[in-house]
Enzyme design. Structure first.
Site, PDB file in Angstrom:
ATOM      1  N   ARG A 151      -6.516   2.186   3.576  1.00 28.73           N
ATOM      2  CA  ARG A 151      -6.742   0.788   3.937  1.00 28.73           C
ATOM      3  C   ARG A 151      -5.555   0.129   4.610  1.00 28.73           C
ATOM      4  O   ARG A 151      -5.688  -0.494   5.654  1.00 28.73           O
ATOM      5  CB  ARG A 151      -7.036  -0.056   2.683  1.00 28.73           C
ATOM      6  CG  ARG A 151      -8.458  -0.127   2.274  1.00 28.73           C
ATOM      7  CD  ARG A 151      -8.520  -0.290   0.764  1.00 28.73           C
ATOM      8  NE  ARG A 151      -7.958   0.906   0.150  1.00 28.73           N
ATOM      9  CZ  ARG A 151      -8.663   2.014  -0.051  1.00 28.73           C
ATOM     10  NH1 ARG A 151      -9.926   2.038   0.223  1.00 28.73           N
ATOM     11  NH2 ARG A 151      -8.105   3.099  -0.562  1.00 28.73           N
ATOM     12  N   THR A 152      -4.390   0.242   3.980  1.00 21.79           N
ATOM     13  CA  THR A 152      -3.265  -0.563   4.451  1.00 21.79           C
ATOM     14  C   THR A 152      -2.867  -0.143   5.870  1.00 21.79           C
ATOM     15  O   THR A 152      -2.762  -0.977   6.768  1.00 21.79           O
ATOM     16  CB  THR A 152      -2.075  -0.453   3.473  1.00 21.79           C
ATOM     17  OG1 THR A 152      -2.564  -0.738   2.170  1.00 21.79           O
ATOM     18  CG2 THR A 152      -0.979  -1.436   3.820  1.00 21.79           C
ATOM     19  N   LYS A 183      14.746  15.629   6.674  1.00 18.54           N
ATOM     20  CA  LYS A 183      16.055  16.241   6.977  1.00 18.54           C
ATOM     21  C   LYS A 183      17.176  15.444   6.313  1.00 18.54           C
ATOM     22  O   LYS A 183      18.342  15.706   6.531  1.00 18.54           O
ATOM     23  CB  LYS A 183      16.278  16.253   8.484  1.00 18.54           C
ATOM     24  CG  LYS A 183      15.213  16.994   9.276  1.00 18.54           C
ATOM     25  CD  LYS A 183      15.519  16.893  10.760  1.00 18.54           C
ATOM     26  CE  LYS A 183      14.382  17.431  11.599  1.00 18.54           C
ATOM     27  NZ  LYS A 183      14.516  17.057  13.006  1.00 18.54           N
ATOM     28  N   ARG A 237       5.844   1.869   4.328  1.00 22.53           N
ATOM     29  CA  ARG A 237       5.457   2.184   2.931  1.00 22.53           C
ATOM     30  C   ARG A 237       6.355   3.326   2.476  1.00 22.53           C
ATOM     31  O   ARG A 237       6.519   4.308   3.209  1.00 22.53           O
ATOM     32  CB  ARG A 237       3.991   2.596   2.855  1.00 22.53           C
ATOM     33  CG  ARG A 237       3.628   3.164   1.485  1.00 22.53           C
ATOM     34  CD  ARG A 237       2.161   3.361   1.294  1.00 22.53           C
ATOM     35  NE  ARG A 237       1.468   2.092   1.094  1.00 22.53           N
ATOM     36  CZ  ARG A 237       0.183   1.981   0.748  1.00 22.53           C
ATOM     37  NH1 ARG A 237      -0.542   3.077   0.576  1.00 22.53           N
ATOM     38  NH2 ARG A 237      -0.373   0.811   0.588  1.00 22.53           N
ATOM     39  N   HIS A 278       3.641  -5.115  -3.220  1.00 20.42           N
ATOM     40  CA  HIS A 278       2.707  -4.819  -2.121  1.00 20.42           C
ATOM     41  C   HIS A 278       2.171  -6.173  -1.649  1.00 20.42           C
ATOM     42  O   HIS A 278       1.021  -6.526  -1.898  1.00 20.42           O
ATOM     43  CB  HIS A 278       1.599  -3.914  -2.652  1.00 20.42           C
ATOM     44  CG  HIS A 278       0.707  -3.323  -1.604  1.00 20.42           C
ATOM     45  ND1 HIS A 278       0.694  -3.756  -0.288  1.00 20.42           N
ATOM     46  CD2 HIS A 278      -0.213  -2.317  -1.678  1.00 20.42           C
ATOM     47  CE1 HIS A 278      -0.204  -3.053   0.387  1.00 20.42           C
ATOM     48  NE2 HIS A 278      -0.759  -2.169  -0.435  1.00 20.42           N
TER      49      HIS A 278
HETATM   50  C1  NCD Z   1      -2.925   0.407  -3.560  1.00 19.66           C
HETATM   51  C2  NCD Z   1      -1.534   0.902  -3.280  1.00 19.66           C
HETATM   52  O1  NCD Z   1      -1.317   1.773  -2.434  1.00 19.66           O
HETATM   53  O2  NCD Z   1      -0.641   0.383  -3.916  1.00 19.66           O
HETATM   54  N1  NCD Z   1      -3.821   0.554  -2.515  1.00 19.66           N
HETATM   55  C3  NCD Z   1      -3.838  -0.332  -1.465  1.00 19.66           C
HETATM   56  O3  NCD Z   1      -2.904  -0.450  -0.722  1.00 19.66           O
HETATM   57  N2  NCD Z   1      -4.931  -1.057  -1.314  1.00 19.66           N
HETATM   58  C4  NCD Z   1      -3.450   0.724  -4.879  1.00 19.66           C
HETATM   59  C5  NCD Z   1      -3.395   2.128  -5.402  1.00 19.66           C
HETATM   60  O4  NCD Z   1      -2.924   3.062  -4.772  1.00 19.66           O
HETATM   61  O5  NCD Z   1      -3.853   2.308  -6.528  1.00 19.66           O
END
Ligand code: NCD
Length: 487
Positions: free
Chosen positions: A61-62, A90, A111, A139
């Site tokens: 999703r993100t 590396k 991320r 997040h």
């Molecule tokens: C979450 C995450 O990656 O923190 N997902 C998201 O970004 N919608 C939740 C999860 O991984 O459980």
């Protein structure tokens, strides 16, 4: 100053309102008639801009909604969807990576498994950085989607017509303040619930934590931040658990008193008040147990399942069911067609919300995001020697990052000297203060202000100070001006 989004606290209430209004605008203008929560088409707002997505952890999703958002704004993307395909394997540091990528893109979405990684990225690049999840820390863009979904739900519950909206605009605080939200699942490792709980506390929402087991409750640093930054108080309510119309085995309830004096009125709020707060649950926010963050630890028995049966209790009659997704077995598929379920809508809103955020940070809409962020709220302590963050998952604890990063803390309590890591939020209480110029230390930590910022060193304890070559000072501490700066 370049604006970045690292913590949900980087955005003020006004910023949130402005972003959500712009997301409304994109949804309205680019509406897909067949699917009301989705945008379609493409604008020419960012046709000369590139967004880099650097993902060092899995994502559906993100990452895809950020990329879709940028494309729908008319912009372009370059993507590293998997940390294994970058020079991180590396041993390249985060600082070097972003200083390179800033030459290829106008903004960076990152991320990373290390807590505080997004802050490091933001500190070392000249382009806006967006935190798409840093370990278990935060997040913030998922919280934007969550708040936007809740805001839309509240607006439709209150039957807001366009005419009403013009007559009286309801703020986010007016729409969400006073709601009761159950946060279920993995509150310990879940970064989505961490950003969310800060936002909810700030907006005056009552929170019922329902962790999968007690090991999955909020970690200490989250509780401390809730108390310190939002005056959020935890009210024991287990005694009333049998009376709860719902199945929530909550031991305590978090509330943020509107006025600070309210707290002193009730040391323990009367049962009627607790009943009032818990009688009706407005939202059940479920999360999956993050097994991947419990390396080497035993995974506890199955988490509570939110399903149709769970929701038959009267407290949940009108509850919204939310989840950041992905789900495993904590949220039953039998709820997918239930009108209370909002989780696919949350995911769909990811596009207009992230379009608004990109437009704000890239100044496609100048002045949309005005806030200065969190910096400046507390005095900063940054030094290479002395205390180190105690969180093994903090970015400052990693070999590749330690070569160039100083430890950086905010002094969040100057009486009972307490510092908070500026990267991952872990707090600690140094037991020793020292003056670098004289290499002398003292245990009277309340007097840390007597030592000038340039010379001030904190140590966890006397043993750490001695190991660093410091000696005890037996005479009382004199301030820098009394003994001459640097002497
Ligand atoms: C979450 C995450 O990656 O923190 N997902 C998201 O970004 N919608 C939740 C999860 O991984 O459980």
């Amino acid at each position: 100053m370049v604006k970045s989004l690292v913590s949900i606290e980087d955005l003020s209430d006004d910023d949130l309102e402005a972003l959500f209004d712009l997301a409304d605008h994109f949804l309205e203008e680019m509406k897909d008639e067949s699917r009301p929560f989705r945008v379609r088409g493409r604008r020419q707002l960012a046709d000369d801009q590139i967004l880099a997505t650097l993902f060092h952890e899995p994502s559906t999703r993100t990452r895809l909604s950020f990329e879709s958002a940028m494309i729908r704004l008319g912009g372009h993307i370059i993507s590293s969807p998997d940390g294994k395909s970058t020079s991180a394997v590396k041993g390249e540091s985060i600082a070097d990576t972003v200083r390179v990528v800033e030459n290829y893109a106008d903004a960076i979405v990152i991320r990373h498994p290390w807590e505080g990684a997004a802050q490091v990225a933001a500190d070392y690049t000249a382009v806006p950085v967006i935190n798409a999840g840093d370990g278990s820390h935060e997040h913030p863009t998922q919280t934007l989607c969550d708040l936007y979904t809740l805001r839309a739900a509240q607006q439709s519950r209150r039957g807001r017509s366009k005419k009403d909206a013009k007559r009286k605009r309801q703020s986010l605080r007016e729409l969400l303040g006073g709601l009761t939200v159950v946060l279920a699942g993995d509150l310990h490792h879940g970064r989505t619930v961490h950003s969310l709980v800060y936002a909810l506390a700030r907006l005056g929402v009552s929170i019922l934590p329902a962790p999968a087991t007690s090991e999955y409750d909020f970690p200490a640093h989250v509780r401390r931040r809730l108390a310190r930054d939002y005056q959020c108080v935890s009210v024991p309510c287990a005694a009333l658990a049998d009376e709860f119309p719902g199945d929530v085995p909550a031991d305590y309830l978090y509330i943020t008193p509107e006025k600070s004096h309210q707290l002193s009125l009730w040391e323990q709020p009367p049962d009627e008040l607790i009943r009032k707060w818990t009688r009706r649950v407005d939202v059940v926010y479920a999360t999956r147990v993050q097994e991947e963050r419990r390396v080497g630890e035993e995974v506890p028995p199955r988490a509570r399942v939110i399903n149709t049966e769970f929701l038959t209790k009267s407290a949940y009659k009108d509850s919204r069911i939310m989840h950041p997704l992905p789900r495993v077995d904590e949220l039953s598929y039998d709820l997918d067609n239930d009108k209370r379920s909002m989780y696919f809508r949350q995911a769909a809103y990811g596009v207009p919300v992230r379009m608004a955020l990109i437009a704000g940070l890239l100044e496609l809409r100048p002045g949309l995001i005005a806030a200065e962020g969190r910096q400046g709220r507390y005095p900063v302590y940054a030094r290479r020697e002395g205390i180190a963050c105690t969180n093994p998952r903090c970015v400052t604890s990693q070999e590749s990052e330690r070569r160039y990063l100083s430890q950086k803390f905010w002094i969040v309590d100057d009486q009972e000297l307490t510092v908070r890591c500026a990267y991952c939020d872990f707090e600690q209480e140094p037991k020793v203060i020292a003056r670098a110029s004289t290499r002398k230390y003292h245990t009277e930590t309340r007097r840390w202000k007597s030592i000038g910022q340039k010379n001030l060193v904190f140590f966890a304890d006397e043993a750490q100070a001695r190991e660093a070559g410091y000696e005890p000072q037996h005479a009382p501490l004199r301030s820098e001006t009394e003994c001459g700066a640097g002497v």
